[in-house]
Design a protein around this motif. Structure first.
Motif, mmCIF file in Angstrom:
data_model
loop_
_atom_site.group_PDB
_atom_site.id
_atom_site.type_symbol
_atom_site.label_atom_id
_atom_site.label_comp_id
_atom_site.label_asym_id
_atom_site.label_seq_id
_atom_site.Cartn_x
_atom_site.Cartn_y
_atom_site.Cartn_z
ATOM 1 N N LEU A 273 95.193 51.336 110.415
ATOM 2 C CA LEU A 273 94.565 51.437 109.089
ATOM 3 C C LEU A 273 93.087 51.019 109.104
ATOM 4 C CD1 LEU A 273 97.509 50.320 106.769
ATOM 5 C CD2 LEU A 273 96.559 52.610 107.050
ATOM 6 N N CYS A 274 92.661 50.425 110.219
ATOM 7 C CA CYS A 274 91.222 50.151 110.345
ATOM 8 C C CYS A 274 90.467 51.448 110.629
ATOM 9 C CB CYS A 274 90.954 49.164 111.481
ATOM 10 S SG CYS A 274 91.507 47.514 111.077
ATOM 11 N N CYS B 287 87.604 43.463 95.953
ATOM 12 C CA CYS B 287 89.030 43.783 95.778
ATOM 13 C C CYS B 287 89.874 42.551 95.459
ATOM 14 C CB CYS B 287 89.561 44.457 97.036
ATOM 15 S SG CYS B 287 88.696 45.979 97.431
ATOM 16 N N PRO B 288 89.601 41.905 94.314
ATOM 17 C CA PRO B 288 90.411 40.732 93.984
ATOM 18 C C PRO B 288 91.871 41.074 93.707
ATOM 19 C CG PRO B 288 88.940 41.296 92.176
ATOM 20 C CD PRO B 288 88.563 42.176 93.322
ATOM 21 N N ALA C 246 90.654 46.898 101.766
ATOM 22 C CA ALA C 246 89.601 46.174 101.036
ATOM 23 C C ALA C 246 88.258 46.424 101.712
ATOM 24 C CB ALA C 246 89.911 44.677 101.008
ATOM 25 N N ARG C 247 88.260 46.433 103.039
ATOM 26 C CA ARG C 247 87.025 46.682 103.781
ATOM 27 C C ARG C 247 86.507 48.100 103.485
ATOM 28 N NH1 ARG C 247 86.167 46.904 110.151
ATOM 29 N NH2 ARG C 247 87.425 48.743 109.757
ATOM 30 N N ALA C 248 87.443 49.065 103.425
ATOM 31 C CA ALA C 248 87.053 50.457 103.149
ATOM 32 C C ALA C 248 86.527 50.591 101.708
ATOM 33 C CB ALA C 248 88.245 51.382 103.367
ATOM 34 N N LEU D 280 86.820 40.799 100.363
ATOM 35 C CA LEU D 280 88.144 40.280 100.002
ATOM 36 C C LEU D 280 88.183 38.768 99.791
ATOM 37 C CD1 LEU D 280 91.167 41.251 99.809
ATOM 38 C CD2 LEU D 280 91.401 40.598 102.198
ATOM 39 N N ILE D 281 87.438 38.041 100.638
ATOM 40 C CA ILE D 281 87.503 36.576 100.565
ATOM 41 C C ILE D 281 86.134 36.045 100.146
ATOM 42 C CG2 ILE D 281 88.029 34.439 101.837
ATOM 43 C CD1 ILE D 281 89.735 36.168 103.685
#
Ligand SMILES: NC(=O)c1ccc[n+]([C@@H]2O[C@H](COP(=O)([O-])OP(=O)(O)OC[C@H]3O[C@@H](n4cnc5c(N)ncnc54)[C@H](OP(=O)(O)O)[C@@H]3O)[C@@H](O)[C@H]2O)c1
Length: 261
Positions: free
Chosen positions: A33-34, A198-199, A235-237, A256-257
């Motif tokens: 998924l990366c 993306c909380p 979230a990265r995407a 994300l964080i």
């Protein structure tokens, strides 16, 4: 059903082996998924075949996560055990919303999803729901009420609650944004969006870490791992997409964080 059939259906050795293999599978899935974004929402390139509306897709794909653990719970008369009853209610607090309320809150303009992806989600929920039902109700490792006073249950419940609030608040903000600008994406603001893109995913991950802790079960751990495998790359995407799409995107916002990633 005769007792010997129950024994075959819930053989603990088989269940343990399957659960650890399932958990280990989360790693290659995360790596894939990366490189490949799950093709729904903004990442749907239209190359995965026939589509289904977002509403029907979410309803069909998430329903097994309500029905399968509920069947196991009813099968063993789980309401007679306070621990099982609480596990059941906590799980269903999330999943009744996700499967049976959330789809009807989605705007009609939400992007449709590929049928194939819906089927993959459905199979995932069948397996995950069966694992939760098997470990918590059919073949429980914890069934004493003393567990409810254990630090792992109390801490896990608090973590789960915090995750649920973050996830619901962020989902509400996104759904409102979509209703205000039908068919368009805009920059979300407020709540945890101040710090991350993306909380809703952060809340979801926190929830299932809390669930793993409060149930202290391999099934809980496996689900937390799979949730991270799905949502960290996504979230990265999303974050990259926002940055590419909006030149005025808040520069300090992470994916994300808060403050980190
Ligand atoms: N446990 C797991 O493994 C797992 C896996 C996947 C999802 N989930 C959960 O399922 C929920 C939905 O996931 P998702 O991947 O669909 O979330 P998402 O991509 O954030 O989208 C949520 C909804 O908000 C809309 N939306 C998102 N960003 C928007 C923006 N900037 N402007 C306007 N509308 C926007 C989307 O429309 P579009 O659909 O048109 O983009 C969709 O209807 C989340 O709470 C997530 O945590 C859990």
């Amino acid at each position: 059903m005769p007792p010997e059939t129950i024994t075959i259906a819930t053989d603990p050795d088989w269940l343990t082996m399957f659960t650890w293999v399932w958990l280990a599978l989360a790693l290659p899935i995360a790596i894939c998924l990366c490189f490949i974004n799950a093709p729904y929402g903004r990442h749907n390139q239209g190359t995965w075949g026939p589509l289904i509306s977002a509403r029907s897709g979410w309803l069909l794909m998430e329903s097994p996560a309500v029905i399968v653990p509920a069947s196991a719970f009813v099968w063993v008369r789980g309401w007679e055990s306070p621990v099982m009853l609480l596990f059941f209610l906590i799980w269903q607090t999330h999943y009744v919303h996700r499967a049976w309320i959330y789809p009807f809150r989605l705007a009609k303009t939400s992007s449709p999803m590929p049928m194939l992806l819906m089927l993959m989600g459905l199979v995932f929920n069948l397996i995950n729901g069966s694992l939760q039902g098997a470990w918590l109700f059919i073949h429980p490792t914890i069934d004493s009420s003393a567990w409810l006073g254990n630090w792992r249950f109390i801490t896990g419940l608090m973590v789960f609650g915090i995750g649920l609030v973050i996830n619901m608040d962020s989902c509400n903000r996104l759904l409102r944004l979509r209703r205000e600008n039908p068919g368009k994406y805009s920059i979300p603001h407020g709540g945890m969006f101040r710090w991350v893109s993306c909380p809703n995913y952060l809340g979801e991950i926190v929830e299932w870490i809390g669930w793993a802790l409060l149930t202290w079960s391999p099934a809980g751990l496996a689900f937390a791992a799979w949730t991270m495998a799905n949502l960290v790359p996504r979230a990265r995407a999303h974050h990259r997409w926002y940055r590419g799409q909006f030149p005025d995107y808040p520069a300090k916002r992470k994916a994300l964080i808060p403050g980190l990633f």
